[in-house]
Design a protein around this motif. Structure first.
Motif, PDB file in Angstrom:
ATOM      1  N   ASP A  29       0.826  -1.217   0.000  1.00 18.55           N
ATOM      2  CA  ASP A  29       0.000   0.000   0.000  1.00 18.55           C
ATOM      3  C   ASP A  29       0.857   1.262   0.000  1.00 18.55           C
ATOM      4  OD1 ASP A  29      -2.225  -1.659   0.074  1.00 18.55           O
ATOM      5  OD2 ASP A  29      -2.700  -1.235   2.180  1.00 18.55           O
ATOM      6  N   TRP A  30       1.978   1.224   0.699  1.00 21.66           N
ATOM      7  CA  TRP A  30       2.866   2.377   0.783  1.00 21.66           C
ATOM      8  C   TRP A  30       3.812   2.476  -0.413  1.00 21.66           C
ATOM      9  CZ3 TRP A  30       4.656   1.703   6.558  1.00 21.66           C
ATOM     10  CH2 TRP A  30       3.618   2.108   7.420  1.00 21.66           C
ATOM     11  N   GLY A  31       3.836   1.451  -1.273  1.00 21.64           N
ATOM     12  CA  GLY A  31       4.762   1.449  -2.396  1.00 21.64           C
ATOM     13  C   GLY A  31       6.201   1.257  -1.974  1.00 21.64           C
ATOM     14  N   ARG A  32       6.415   0.614  -0.858  1.00 20.52           N
ATOM     15  CA  ARG A  32       7.762   0.379  -0.307  1.00 20.52           C
ATOM     16  C   ARG A  32       8.026  -1.120  -0.268  1.00 20.52           C
ATOM     17  NH1 ARG A  32      10.741   4.956   1.436  1.00 20.52           N
ATOM     18  NH2 ARG A  32       9.353   6.711   1.082  1.00 20.52           N
ATOM     19  N   THR A  33       8.285  -1.704  -1.406  1.00 24.86           N
ATOM     20  CA  THR A  33       8.421  -3.154  -1.490  1.00 24.86           C
ATOM     21  C   THR A  33       9.866  -3.646  -1.564  1.00 24.86           C
ATOM     22  OG1 THR A  33       8.136  -3.035  -3.886  1.00 24.86           O
ATOM     23  CG2 THR A  33       6.148  -3.414  -2.566  1.00 24.86           C
ATOM     24  N   ASP A  34      10.842  -2.729  -1.549  1.00 24.84           N
ATOM     25  CA  ASP A  34      12.235  -3.145  -1.691  1.00 24.84           C
ATOM     26  C   ASP A  34      12.751  -3.959  -0.513  1.00 24.84           C
ATOM     27  OD1 ASP A  34      12.015  -0.553  -0.365  1.00 24.84           O
ATOM     28  OD2 ASP A  34      14.204  -0.519  -0.342  1.00 24.84           O
ATOM     29  N   ARG A  35      12.166  -3.821   0.665  1.00 20.05           N
ATOM     30  CA  ARG A  35      12.625  -4.562   1.845  1.00 20.05           C
ATOM     31  C   ARG A  35      11.565  -5.543   2.357  1.00 20.05           C
ATOM     32  NH1 ARG A  35      17.093  -2.147   4.578  1.00 20.05           N
ATOM     33  NH2 ARG A  35      17.224  -4.205   5.522  1.00 20.05           N
ATOM     34  N   VAL A 107      19.488  -8.793   9.317  1.00 16.93           N
ATOM     35  CA  VAL A 107      18.853  -8.184   8.132  1.00 16.93           C
ATOM     36  C   VAL A 107      18.363  -6.762   8.387  1.00 16.93           C
ATOM     37  CG1 VAL A 107      18.217 -10.401   7.126  1.00 16.93           C
ATOM     38  CG2 VAL A 107      16.561  -9.196   8.537  1.00 16.93           C
ATOM     39  N   ALA A 108      18.152  -6.373   9.651  1.00 12.59           N
ATOM     40  CA  ALA A 108      17.689  -5.021   9.972  1.00 12.59           C
ATOM     41  C   ALA A 108      18.874  -4.055   9.974  1.00 12.59           C
ATOM     42  CB  ALA A 108      16.998  -5.008  11.329  1.00 12.59           C
ATOM     43  N   ASP A 109      18.596  -2.796   9.728  1.00 13.21           N
ATOM     44  CA  ASP A 109      19.636  -1.774   9.798  1.00 13.21           C
ATOM     45  C   ASP A 109      19.878  -1.318  11.234  1.00 13.21           C
ATOM     46  OD1 ASP A 109      20.229  -1.518   6.963  1.00 13.21           O
ATOM     47  OD2 ASP A 109      18.208  -0.710   6.793  1.00 13.21           O
ATOM     48  N   ASP A 110      18.883  -1.471  12.081  1.00 12.95           N
ATOM     49  CA  ASP A 110      19.007  -1.154  13.504  1.00 12.95           C
ATOM     50  C   ASP A 110      17.938  -1.960  14.233  1.00 12.95           C
ATOM     51  OD1 ASP A 110      19.963   0.040  15.812  1.00 12.95           O
ATOM     52  OD2 ASP A 110      18.964   1.964  15.470  1.00 12.95           O
ATOM     53  N   GLY A 119       5.239  -5.242  29.920  1.00 16.54           N
ATOM     54  CA  GLY A 119       5.672  -5.733  28.621  1.00 16.54           C
ATOM     55  C   GLY A 119       6.843  -4.977  28.022  1.00 16.54           C
ATOM     56  N   LYS A 120       7.018  -5.203  26.722  1.00 15.81           N
ATOM     57  CA  LYS A 120       8.145  -4.624  26.000  1.00 15.81           C
ATOM     58  C   LYS A 120       7.786  -4.500  24.528  1.00 15.81           C
ATOM     59  CE  LYS A 120       9.993  -9.216  25.683  1.00 15.81           C
ATOM     60  NZ  LYS A 120       8.783  -9.659  26.343  1.00 15.81           N
ATOM     61  N   THR A 121       8.550  -3.677  23.830  1.00 12.46           N
ATOM     62  CA  THR A 121       8.441  -3.556  22.380  1.00 12.46           C
ATOM     63  C   THR A 121       9.796  -3.900  21.793  1.00 12.46           C
ATOM     64  OG1 THR A 121       6.779  -1.815  22.516  1.00 12.46           O
ATOM     65  CG2 THR A 121       7.979  -2.013  20.438  1.00 12.46           C
ATOM     66  N   VAL A 122       9.822  -4.856  20.884  1.00 14.22           N
ATOM     67  CA  VAL A 122      11.028  -5.179  20.131  1.00 14.22           C
ATOM     68  C   VAL A 122      10.844  -4.535  18.768  1.00 14.22           C
ATOM     69  CG1 VAL A 122      12.536  -7.000  19.267  1.00 14.22           C
ATOM     70  CG2 VAL A 122      11.221  -7.369  21.364  1.00 14.22           C
ATOM     71  N   TRP A 123      11.799  -3.717  18.351  1.00 12.15           N
ATOM     72  CA  TRP A 123      11.666  -2.993  17.105  1.00 12.15           C
ATOM     73  C   TRP A 123      12.882  -3.211  16.199  1.00 12.15           C
ATOM     74  CZ3 TRP A 123      15.568   0.417  16.231  1.00 12.15           C
ATOM     75  CH2 TRP A 123      16.273   0.878  17.342  1.00 12.15           C
ATOM     76  N   ALA A 124      12.641  -3.038  14.923  1.00 12.04           N
ATOM     77  CA  ALA A 124      13.700  -3.133  13.922  1.00 12.04           C
ATOM     78  C   ALA A 124      13.465  -2.036  12.898  1.00 12.04           C
ATOM     79  CB  ALA A 124      13.690  -4.500  13.260  1.00 12.04           C
TER      80      ALA A 124
END
Length: 140
Positions: A29-35, A107-110, A119-124
């Motif tokens: 939907d966002w047109g961001r399919t490269d990753r 595979v993530a940049d960060d 709880g917690k949030t794990v982000w990439a």
């Protein structure tokens, strides 16, 4: 201005498949399919961890995506009390599990963990190319 989407998922094995579909659809939907492959792999690993270790029975976990310029941030939040240390391996070389977070970090940049009162949030984070062209020739 950043845009974001989020969705809650039940504590069920089918929810990991649904989380992957949510990520693929949002990126399309966002047109961001490269990753797409990298983000799909990461959401699979992070959602599986939330399902197995983070979301207590009867609770859900939340997957969110945020697009801010050229960075896509994937976040999986759970309500479990298990502390997560991304710098310490979960298992040894002979273990049958515990490879998901190191794979996601690769595979993530960060990547990181934000602890909450509950709880917690794990982000990439992933650097992304400009929006892909739609079949009509204009960017989405």
């Amino acid at each position: 201005m950043p845009v974001s989407r989020q969705r809650r998922f039940p504590r069920s094995r089918a929810s990991v498949r649904d989380a992957r579909a949510f990520v693929r659809q949002t990126l399309s939907d966002w047109g961001r399919t490269d990753r797409t492959d990298d983000l799909t792999l990461c959401v699979s690993e992070l959602a599986t961890n939330a399902l197995l270790h983070g979301a207590p029975p009867g609770r859900e976990y939340c997957v969110s995506l945020t697009l801010d310029d050229s960075v896509i941030r994937l976040a999986v939040r759970d309500s479990g009390d298990r502390h997560l240390d991304l710098d310490r391996p979960e298992s040894g070389p002979e273990a049958c599990s515990g490879r998901g977070l190191p794979l996601a970090r690769e595979v993530a940049d960060d990547m990181g963990v934000t602890e909450h009162v509950v709880g917690k949030t794990v982000w990439a984070a992933f650097k992304s190319a400009p929006p892909t062209e739609s079949p009509g020739g204009s960017a989405r």
